[in-house]
Design a protein around this motif. Structure first.
Motif, mmCIF file in Angstrom:
data_model
loop_
_atom_site.group_PDB
_atom_site.id
_atom_site.type_symbol
_atom_site.label_atom_id
_atom_site.label_comp_id
_atom_site.label_asym_id
_atom_site.label_seq_id
_atom_site.Cartn_x
_atom_site.Cartn_y
_atom_site.Cartn_z
ATOM 1 N N ALA A 104 0.828 -1.172 0.193
ATOM 2 C CA ALA A 104 0.007 -0.062 0.216
ATOM 3 C C ALA A 104 0.845 1.649 -0.176
ATOM 4 O O ALA A 104 0.616 2.195 -0.899
ATOM 5 C CB ALA A 104 -0.891 0.230 1.153
ATOM 6 N N LYS A 105 1.749 0.971 1.085
ATOM 7 C CA LYS A 105 3.040 2.307 0.498
ATOM 8 C C LYS A 105 3.077 2.989 -0.758
ATOM 9 O O LYS A 105 3.439 4.146 -1.009
ATOM 10 C CB LYS A 105 4.105 2.085 0.988
ATOM 11 C CG LYS A 105 4.882 2.766 1.731
ATOM 12 C CD LYS A 105 5.849 2.746 2.824
ATOM 13 C CE LYS A 105 6.094 2.598 4.062
ATOM 14 N NZ LYS A 105 6.735 2.535 4.850
ATOM 15 N N GLN A 106 3.585 1.835 -2.170
ATOM 16 C CA GLN A 106 3.773 2.030 -3.227
ATOM 17 C C GLN A 106 2.815 2.557 -3.850
ATOM 18 O O GLN A 106 2.860 3.387 -4.717
ATOM 19 C CB GLN A 106 4.323 0.665 -3.831
ATOM 20 C CG GLN A 106 5.036 1.558 -5.488
ATOM 21 C CD GLN A 106 5.248 0.637 -5.903
ATOM 22 O OE1 GLN A 106 5.002 -1.364 -5.481
ATOM 23 N NE2 GLN A 106 6.209 1.003 -6.799
ATOM 24 N N CYS A 165 -7.779 3.782 11.270
ATOM 25 C CA CYS A 165 -6.736 5.549 11.039
ATOM 26 C C CYS A 165 -5.722 4.871 11.826
ATOM 27 O O CYS A 165 -5.806 3.770 12.953
ATOM 28 C CB CYS A 165 -7.417 6.274 12.076
ATOM 29 S SG CYS A 165 -5.548 7.694 11.866
ATOM 30 N N ASN A 166 -4.540 4.477 11.147
ATOM 31 C CA ASN A 166 -3.442 5.126 12.155
ATOM 32 C C ASN A 166 -2.777 6.145 12.277
ATOM 33 O O ASN A 166 -3.164 6.357 11.015
ATOM 34 C CB ASN A 166 -2.257 3.699 10.879
ATOM 35 C CG ASN A 166 -0.699 3.168 11.480
ATOM 36 O OD1 ASN A 166 -0.400 4.077 12.575
ATOM 37 N ND2 ASN A 166 0.023 2.618 10.575
ATOM 38 N N PRO A 167 -2.732 6.239 13.252
ATOM 39 C CA PRO A 167 -2.445 6.801 14.504
ATOM 40 C C PRO A 167 -2.994 5.978 15.543
ATOM 41 O O PRO A 167 -3.607 5.413 16.369
ATOM 42 C CB PRO A 167 -1.361 6.364 14.935
ATOM 43 C CG PRO A 167 -1.824 7.972 14.457
ATOM 44 C CD PRO A 167 -2.215 7.992 13.801
ATOM 45 N N ILE A 218 1.699 9.424 22.290
ATOM 46 C CA ILE A 218 3.209 8.321 21.668
ATOM 47 C C ILE A 218 1.937 6.824 21.243
ATOM 48 O O ILE A 218 0.958 7.056 21.255
ATOM 49 C CB ILE A 218 3.701 8.179 22.708
ATOM 50 C CG1 ILE A 218 3.172 7.119 24.406
ATOM 51 C CG2 ILE A 218 4.934 8.513 22.925
ATOM 52 C CD1 ILE A 218 4.111 6.390 24.879
ATOM 53 N N ARG A 219 2.841 6.559 20.199
ATOM 54 C CA ARG A 219 1.615 5.330 19.529
ATOM 55 C C ARG A 219 2.453 3.975 19.884
ATOM 56 O O ARG A 219 3.370 3.823 20.496
ATOM 57 C CB ARG A 219 1.671 5.543 17.912
ATOM 58 C CG ARG A 219 0.818 4.879 17.320
ATOM 59 C CD ARG A 219 1.475 4.494 15.501
ATOM 60 N NE ARG A 219 1.877 3.811 15.950
ATOM 61 C CZ ARG A 219 2.531 2.552 14.535
ATOM 62 N NH1 ARG A 219 1.436 2.719 13.381
ATOM 63 N NH2 ARG A 219 3.654 2.031 14.089
ATOM 64 N N PHE A 220 1.363 2.952 19.965
ATOM 65 C CA PHE A 220 2.124 1.814 20.435
ATOM 66 C C PHE A 220 0.557 0.590 20.024
ATOM 67 O O PHE A 220 -0.255 1.169 20.062
ATOM 68 C CB PHE A 220 2.547 0.737 21.983
ATOM 69 C CG PHE A 220 0.976 1.211 23.065
ATOM 70 C CD1 PHE A 220 0.834 2.708 23.348
ATOM 71 C CD2 PHE A 220 0.724 0.058 22.845
ATOM 72 C CE1 PHE A 220 -0.021 2.909 24.445
ATOM 73 C CE2 PHE A 220 -0.431 0.135 24.149
ATOM 74 C CZ PHE A 220 -0.409 1.867 25.106
HETATM 75 N N1 GLU Z 1 2.675 0.414 8.392
HETATM 76 C C1 GLU Z 1 2.720 0.168 9.704
HETATM 77 C C2 GLU Z 1 3.163 0.995 11.374
HETATM 78 O O1 GLU Z 1 2.703 2.362 10.594
HETATM 79 C C3 GLU Z 1 4.700 -0.393 9.381
HETATM 80 C C4 GLU Z 1 5.709 0.567 9.608
HETATM 81 C C5 GLU Z 1 6.034 1.348 7.796
HETATM 82 O O2 GLU Z 1 5.363 1.286 7.006
HETATM 83 O O3 GLU Z 1 6.383 2.298 8.308
HETATM 84 O O4 GLU Z 1 4.085 0.510 11.738
#
Ligand code: GLU
Ligand code: PMP
Length: 398
Positions: free
Chosen positions: A101-103, A175-177, A372-374
């Motif tokens: 997905a990053k790409q 959502c991340n984070p 902070i995220r965990f």
């Molecule tokens: N997406 C994951 C994270 O946020 C893996 C790390 C990354 O691809 O940046 O931890």
């Protein structure tokens, strides 16, 4: 030889998640007992039927270059999934498969943004959205949300951030984070604003679709007028525990899909043939393993949330998706343990690594320096121990 790094790389932020992961790996290799809550990475193994499909692909000699957009059968299986799970109709030429997905996000951002154009990103956001936008020389405009608002933005905030230069809006739900999930009604409120601004493309990152505790994933692409301007990004890393396989995709208007194929054709070509065969098995196979993993994440969320609520000075929302807590620890700023002074989220993350031996990621990389995220994609035992250690370390700050 003179070191001559191009400005675009010299000014590029390093991925904070990957940076911390590398540090933790190093410390662990030295024998340190770190509980690793850094990466958003399922601790489960990839389901067996997916692994079997990859083995078969190797045995059948499916080892050659693939079409840039991905095997047609894989794209067809993704089209079927989008109809089955999201009730959206696509054709295979609207799907572009990538190396994660990053790409896919990089392909889209590079394909639609000119230098100086604006991209709106609600904060907290996933680290790479802003870094990739900066690589495209776009201007990043963030909209700040708060723990009180469950880290979701309002239509009024969106309206205010839009200018004639706005070209792209990037968000993730779940959502991340923050673990927040936008409801259909909340997305509709944003869609009302987008309808007034037809030049804005929406990048909807739905990679946590299957880790959703609300029982209902809504894609903004399903809302009136949004289909022709929404690019859905999704992938296999989270829902199918396939982080190392590197497989993602977009479902997009044809012109965006074509642009991404052009971009990918010069950068990486089609992704790994074996991974693609595994991906098709994931799309067409039994979803029970995915559901079971989601049930485990929910259990872990509940136990961790209970622990966090007991910690003095920690503010936390109840995440309804993904597998992260994004906790506000700003009440500790200015406090000390011996010579260690906590002035910001980075200090806190490093303090917890040194004192509690628990690794987290500093919130400033996600656009919110109070947090902070965990990740809680690890076993309940480890999570409980991590929470106890964190509580102890926080209690030592005064
Ligand atoms: N997406 C994951 C994270 O946020 C893996 C790390 C990354 O691809 O940046 O931890
Ligand atoms: N989007 C979000 C919100 C993520 O958390 C991640 C990290 N896994 C990605 C995209 C990239 O995922 P992938 O492993 O498919 O590149």
């Amino acid at each position: 030889m003179l070191e001559h790094i191009a400005a675009r790389i010299a000014t590029l932020e390093e991925s904070a998640t990957l940076q911390m992961a590398a540090l933790v790996r190093e410390l662990k290799a030295k024998g340190e007992d770190i509980i690793d809550l850094t990466l958003g990475e399922p601790d489960f193994d990839t389901p067996i039927h997916i692994k079997e499909a990859a083995k078969q692909a190797i045995d059948q000699g499916i080892t050659k270059y693939t079409p840039v957009a991905g095997f047609l059968e894989l794209r067809k299986s993704i089209v079927e999934k989008l109809k089955r799970d999201n009730q959206i109709e696509y054709t295979p030429d609207q799907i572009v498969v990538s190396t994660g997905a990053k790409q896919s996000i990089a392909n889209v951002v590079m394909s639609v943004l000119n230098p100086g154009e604006e991209v709106i990103i609600p904060a907290p956001y996933w680290v790479s959205y802003s870094a990739i936008s900066h690589l495209a020389e776009a201007k990043v405009v963030t909209i700040q949300s708060s723990v009180e608002a469950e880290y979701k933005i309002t239509a009024a905030q969106l309206e205010q951030a839009i200018t004639p230069k706005t070209r792209l809006f990037i968000f993730s739900s779940p959502c991340n984070p923050t673990g927040s999930v936008y409801t259909k009604e909340e997305l509709e409120a944003l869609a009302v604003v987008f309808r007034k601004h037809p030049n804005i493309i929406i990048l909807a990152d739905e990679i946590y679709e299957y880790i959703n505790f609300t029982g209902a994933h809504c894609s903004i692409a399903t809302l009136e007028g949004m289909y022709d301007r929404t690019v859905i990004v999704n992938g296999f890393s989270k829902g199918f525990a396939m982080t190392g396989w590197r497989l993602g995709y977009i479902a997009a208007p044809l012109w965006v899909a074509k642009a991404c194929v052009k971009m990918q054709g010069q950068f990486t070509s089609g992704t790994c043939s074996i991974t693609q065969m595994a991906g098709e098995a994931a799309m067409r196979g039994d979803m029970q393993a995915t559901k079971d993993m989601c049930a485990q994440y929910l259990k872990r969320r509940d136990v961790v949330y209970a622990k966090l609520k007991e910690m003095q000075g920690v503010k936390v929302n109840l995440p309804t998706g993904a597998f992260y807590f994004f906790t506000d620890i700003s009440s500790f700023f200015g406090k000390k343990n011996g010579a260690t002074l906590i002035q910001n989220s980075s200090d806190m993350s490093m303090y917890l690594l040194a004192d509690a031996k628990v690794s987290t990621v500093s919130g400033d990389a996600f656009g919110d320096g109070n947090c902070i995220r965990f990740s809680y994609a690890t076993s309940e035992d480890k999570l409980m121990l991590a929470m106890d250690r964190i509580a102890e370390s926080l209690a030592k700050l005064s």
